[in-house]
Design a protein around this motif. Structure first.
Motif, PDB file in Angstrom:
ATOM      1  N   SER A  10       0.766  -1.141   0.031  1.00 27.86           N
ATOM      2  CA  SER A  10       0.004  -0.158  -0.042  1.00 27.86           C
ATOM      3  C   SER A  10       0.882   1.143  -0.157  1.00 27.86           C
ATOM      4  CB  SER A  10      -0.814  -0.113   1.358  1.00 27.86           C
ATOM      5  OG  SER A  10      -0.284   0.035   2.476  1.00 27.86           O
ATOM      6  N   GLY A  11       2.034   1.269  -0.102  1.00 28.40           N
ATOM      7  CA  GLY A  11       2.889   2.215  -0.003  1.00 28.40           C
ATOM      8  C   GLY A  11       4.456   2.197   0.333  1.00 28.40           C
ATOM      9  N   GLY A  12       5.051   3.141   0.604  1.00 30.52           N
ATOM     10  CA  GLY A  12       6.513   3.150   1.088  1.00 30.52           C
ATOM     11  C   GLY A  12       6.580   2.659   2.696  1.00 30.52           C
ATOM     12  N   THR A  13       5.556   3.138   3.341  1.00 30.46           N
ATOM     13  CA  THR A  13       5.510   2.677   4.747  1.00 30.46           C
ATOM     14  C   THR A  13       5.417   1.236   4.985  1.00 30.46           C
ATOM     15  OG1 THR A  13       4.635   4.867   5.453  1.00 30.46           O
ATOM     16  CG2 THR A  13       4.308   3.100   7.099  1.00 30.46           C
ATOM     17  N   GLU A  14       4.451   0.576   4.325  1.00 34.03           N
ATOM     18  CA  GLU A  14       4.065  -0.924   4.303  1.00 34.03           C
ATOM     19  C   GLU A  14       5.469  -1.553   3.843  1.00 34.03           C
ATOM     20  OE1 GLU A  14       0.823  -2.469   2.459  1.00 34.03           O
ATOM     21  OE2 GLU A  14       0.916  -4.571   3.217  1.00 34.03           O
ATOM     22  N   SER A  15       5.968  -1.256   2.805  1.00 31.05           N
ATOM     23  CA  SER A  15       6.976  -1.778   2.448  1.00 31.05           C
ATOM     24  C   SER A  15       8.358  -1.817   3.116  1.00 31.05           C
ATOM     25  CB  SER A  15       7.572  -1.062   0.824  1.00 31.05           C
ATOM     26  OG  SER A  15       6.554  -1.218  -0.249  1.00 31.05           O
ATOM     27  N   ASP A  16       8.380  -0.732   3.848  1.00 33.30           N
ATOM     28  CA  ASP A  16       9.611  -0.688   4.929  1.00 33.30           C
ATOM     29  C   ASP A  16       9.214  -1.528   5.965  1.00 33.30           C
ATOM     30  OD1 ASP A  16      11.116   1.403   3.432  1.00 33.30           O
ATOM     31  OD2 ASP A  16      10.437   3.034   4.499  1.00 33.30           O
ATOM     32  N   ASN A  17       8.155  -1.523   6.658  1.00 34.52           N
ATOM     33  CA  ASN A  17       7.693  -2.324   7.663  1.00 34.52           C
ATOM     34  C   ASN A  17       8.009  -3.586   7.048  1.00 34.52           C
ATOM     35  OD1 ASN A  17       4.732  -0.798   8.790  1.00 34.52           O
ATOM     36  ND2 ASN A  17       6.807   0.031   8.725  1.00 34.52           N
TER      37      ASN A  17
ATOM     38  N   GLU B 169      16.796   7.653   8.726  1.00 34.14           N
ATOM     39  CA  GLU B 169      15.757   6.917   8.240  1.00 34.14           C
ATOM     40  C   GLU B 169      14.510   7.679   8.186  1.00 34.14           C
ATOM     41  OE1 GLU B 169      16.291   4.373   6.091  1.00 34.14           O
ATOM     42  OE2 GLU B 169      18.445   4.824   6.431  1.00 34.14           O
ATOM     43  N   HIS B 170      13.372   7.395   7.364  1.00 36.02           N
ATOM     44  CA  HIS B 170      12.119   7.725   7.515  1.00 36.02           C
ATOM     45  C   HIS B 170      11.346   7.060   8.778  1.00 36.02           C
ATOM     46  CE1 HIS B 170       7.878   7.954   6.448  1.00 36.02           C
ATOM     47  NE2 HIS B 170       8.069   8.881   5.943  1.00 36.02           N
ATOM     48  N   GLU B 171      10.707   7.657   9.155  1.00 35.65           N
ATOM     49  CA  GLU B 171       9.830   6.929  10.530  1.00 35.65           C
ATOM     50  C   GLU B 171       9.302   5.496  10.187  1.00 35.65           C
ATOM     51  OE1 GLU B 171       9.092   8.238  13.720  1.00 35.65           O
ATOM     52  OE2 GLU B 171      10.812   9.701  12.790  1.00 35.65           O
TER      53      GLU B 171
ATOM     54  N   ASN C  95      17.933  10.821   1.166  1.00 39.20           N
ATOM     55  CA  ASN C  95      17.205  11.181   2.346  1.00 39.20           C
ATOM     56  C   ASN C  95      15.774  12.188   1.789  1.00 39.20           C
ATOM     57  OD1 ASN C  95      16.916  13.566   4.655  1.00 39.20           O
ATOM     58  ND2 ASN C  95      17.113  11.746   5.467  1.00 39.20           N
ATOM     59  N   ASN C  96      14.946  11.986   2.810  1.00 39.81           N
ATOM     60  CA  ASN C  96      13.571  12.690   2.644  1.00 39.81           C
ATOM     61  C   ASN C  96      13.707  14.212   2.954  1.00 39.81           C
ATOM     62  OD1 ASN C  96      13.514  10.462   4.655  1.00 39.81           O
ATOM     63  ND2 ASN C  96      12.097  11.932   5.572  1.00 39.81           N
ATOM     64  N   GLU C  97      14.475  14.449   3.835  1.00 37.65           N
ATOM     65  CA  GLU C  97      14.363  15.945   4.182  1.00 37.65           C
ATOM     66  C   GLU C  97      15.534  16.866   3.612  1.00 37.65           C
ATOM     67  OE1 GLU C  97      12.096  17.020   6.070  1.00 37.65           O
ATOM     68  OE2 GLU C  97      11.592  14.873   6.987  1.00 37.65           O
TER      69      GLU C  97
ATOM     70  N   THR D 191      17.045  -1.225   1.254  1.00 35.90           N
ATOM     71  CA  THR D 191      17.267   0.378   1.145  1.00 35.90           C
ATOM     72  C   THR D 191      15.868   0.925   0.885  1.00 35.90           C
ATOM     73  OG1 THR D 191      18.215   2.376  -0.009  1.00 35.90           O
ATOM     74  CG2 THR D 191      17.683   0.501  -1.235  1.00 35.90           C
ATOM     75  N   ASP D 192      15.620   2.005   1.688  1.00 30.71           N
ATOM     76  CA  ASP D 192      14.362   2.703   1.374  1.00 30.71           C
ATOM     77  C   ASP D 192      14.634   3.511  -0.022  1.00 30.71           C
ATOM     78  OD1 ASP D 192      12.638   4.913   1.305  1.00 30.71           O
ATOM     79  OD2 ASP D 192      12.098   4.723   3.400  1.00 30.71           O
ATOM     80  N   ALA D 193      14.065   3.303  -1.024  1.00 32.57           N
ATOM     81  CA  ALA D 193      14.351   4.177  -2.411  1.00 32.57           C
ATOM     82  C   ALA D 193      13.312   5.220  -2.688  1.00 32.57           C
ATOM     83  CB  ALA D 193      15.015   3.177  -3.630  1.00 32.57           C
ATOM     84  N   VAL D 194      12.441   5.464  -1.885  1.00 31.45           N
ATOM     85  CA  VAL D 194      11.208   6.313  -2.076  1.00 31.45           C
ATOM     86  C   VAL D 194      11.601   7.591  -2.602  1.00 31.45           C
ATOM     87  CG1 VAL D 194       9.219   7.391  -0.917  1.00 31.45           C
ATOM     88  CG2 VAL D 194       9.848   5.099  -0.433  1.00 31.45           C
ATOM     89  N   GLN D 195      12.872   8.047  -2.155  1.00 28.49           N
ATOM     90  CA  GLN D 195      13.073   9.506  -2.469  1.00 28.49           C
ATOM     91  C   GLN D 195      14.268   9.328  -3.739  1.00 28.49           C
ATOM     92  OE1 GLN D 195      11.578  12.112  -1.978  1.00 28.49           O
ATOM     93  NE2 GLN D 195      10.468  11.799   0.119  1.00 28.49           N
ATOM     94  N   TYR D 196      14.586   8.246  -4.026  1.00 22.92           N
ATOM     95  CA  TYR D 196      15.382   7.947  -5.161  1.00 22.92           C
ATOM     96  C   TYR D 196      14.812   7.531  -6.394  1.00 22.92           C
ATOM     97  CZ  TYR D 196      19.960   5.557  -6.719  1.00 22.92           C
ATOM     98  OH  TYR D 196      21.167   5.076  -7.392  1.00 22.92           O
TER      99      TYR D 196
ATOM    100  N   ILE E  50       9.928   1.147  -2.675  1.00 20.20           N
ATOM    101  CA  ILE E  50       9.362   2.430  -3.423  1.00 20.20           C
ATOM    102  C   ILE E  50       7.857   2.653  -3.095  1.00 20.20           C
ATOM    103  CG2 ILE E  50      10.994   1.957  -5.722  1.00 20.20           C
ATOM    104  CD1 ILE E  50       8.811   0.641  -7.046  1.00 20.20           C
ATOM    105  N   SER E  51       7.630   3.753  -3.812  1.00 22.16           N
ATOM    106  CA  SER E  51       6.273   4.382  -3.212  1.00 22.16           C
ATOM    107  C   SER E  51       5.681   5.227  -4.432  1.00 22.16           C
ATOM    108  CB  SER E  51       6.227   5.264  -2.299  1.00 22.16           C
ATOM    109  OG  SER E  51       4.887   6.064  -1.920  1.00 22.16           O
ATOM    110  N   GLY E  52       4.251   4.865  -5.043  1.00 27.24           N
ATOM    111  CA  GLY E  52       3.831   5.395  -6.180  1.00 27.24           C
ATOM    112  C   GLY E  52       3.486   6.874  -6.168  1.00 27.24           C
ATOM    113  N   HIS E  53       3.043   7.321  -4.780  1.00 24.62           N
ATOM    114  CA  HIS E  53       2.527   8.796  -4.921  1.00 24.62           C
ATOM    115  C   HIS E  53       3.466   9.740  -4.901  1.00 24.62           C
ATOM    116  CE1 HIS E  53       3.079  10.148  -0.431  1.00 24.62           C
ATOM    117  NE2 HIS E  53       3.173   8.891  -0.145  1.00 24.62           N
ATOM    118  N   LYS E  54       4.772   9.473  -4.818  1.00 25.68           N
ATOM    119  CA  LYS E  54       5.772  10.359  -5.030  1.00 25.68           C
ATOM    120  C   LYS E  54       6.109  10.679  -6.451  1.00 25.68           C
ATOM    121  CE  LYS E  54       6.869  10.241  -0.470  1.00 25.68           C
ATOM    122  NZ  LYS E  54       6.592  11.203   0.488  1.00 25.68           N
ATOM    123  N   LEU E  55       5.562   9.724  -7.441  1.00 23.86           N
ATOM    124  CA  LEU E  55       5.982   9.525  -8.796  1.00 23.86           C
ATOM    125  C   LEU E  55       4.723   9.717  -9.607  1.00 23.86           C
ATOM    126  CD1 LEU E  55       8.098   6.329  -8.512  1.00 23.86           C
ATOM    127  CD2 LEU E  55       8.954   8.698  -8.760  1.00 23.86           C
TER     128      LEU E  55
END
Ligand SMILES: Cc1ncc(COP(=O)(O)O)c(C=O)c1O
Length: 236
Positions: free
Chosen positions: A69-76, A101-103, A153-155, A178-183, A200-205
């Motif tokens: 469902s997104g980056g958070t679930e993938s990371d979890n 890292e992201h939360e 990094n996301n910040e 690796t969390d590549a959401v911002q990459y 990876i996460s869709g809503h950043k793209l």
């Protein structure tokens, strides 16, 4: 007044071509890909096509892609799933995550610490926001289960020394996520294919919120996450 959104790293609007590609599958073609009738088979074909496209971009095999469902679930899933699987195979209750890292990663590590007795080493960063690869190397132990260092990094947008982290982790046999959401979308994901799992996460793209993926390495296919997801008919 014209609104100028300068925070597209937080999220993006859904692109028109994405919506157009999705529309048939949200309306008339609404089949369940696990159904054996024609509607279901067409949905299964569309899912296989989407899986192949993501696999091509990520440089992995289609069977390795787990939709989430997104980056958070993938990371979890990556942090908790890979760590517990590695421990079950005899690795120590010890993981490394970077301090920035992201939360979604930090909280998953904290969950392991609190409920599974996993020792978490948080690797510091330098004044420029870059993970200290020497500190990572020094913190690794022969039985370390997992290392998770984000790609970007996301910040502050810093790119992290993944090659050095991966090389160090391999010397002790630790898994690397690796969390590549911002990459993703800025740099080729295929360059990360040597890692054990990539978020990876869709809503950043330009995709809607609620779409993501995790690409675990082939070695985890059958007994691990991709195999389990496939047996469940992962179709989200
Ligand atoms: C680096 C990073 N990881 C994970 C996430 C969480 O992704 P999602 O919003 O798809 O759950 C974000 C979102 O801001 C992020 O920037």
């Amino acid at each position: 007044m014209t609104l100028i959104d300068l925070d597209q790293a937080a999220t993006t609007a859904t692109r028109r071509d994405v919506l157009e590609a999705m529309w048939p599958w949200l309306t008339g073609e609404h089949g369940n890909p696990s159904s054996t009738h024609a509607l279901g088979r067409r949905a299964a074909d569309a899912l296989a096509d989407a899986r192949s496209r993501i696999a091509r971009i990520a440089g992995v095999r289609p069977a390795q892609v787990v939709f989430t469902s997104g980056g958070t679930e993938s990371d979890n899933l990556a942090i908790i799933g890979l760590t517990l699987a590695a421990i079950a195979r005899g690795r120590d209750r010890h993981i490394l995550v970077s301090a920035i890292e992201h939360e979604a990663v930090l909280e998953s590590a904290a969950y392991l610490e609190r409920w599974h007795g996993v020792e978490v080493t948080r690797i510091p960063v330098d004044a420029g926001g870059v993970v200290d690869a020497d500190a990572a190397r020094a913190a690794l132990r022969p039985g370390t289960a997992l290392v998770s260092v984000q790609a970007a990094n996301n910040e502050v947008g810093t790119l992290q020394p993944l090659d050095a982290v991966l090389a160090a982790a391999r010397t002790v046999g630790a898994l690397v996520h690796t969390d590549a959401v911002q990459y993703a979308g800025w740099y080729p994901l295929a360059g990360l294919a040597a890692l054990d799992a990539v978020t990876i996460s869709g809503h950043k793209l330009g995709a809607p919120k609620g779409v993501g993926a995790l690409a675990p390495d082939a070695r985890h296919d059958e007994r691990g996450m991709a195999g389990q997801a496939r047996r469940r008919g992962n179709s989200a």
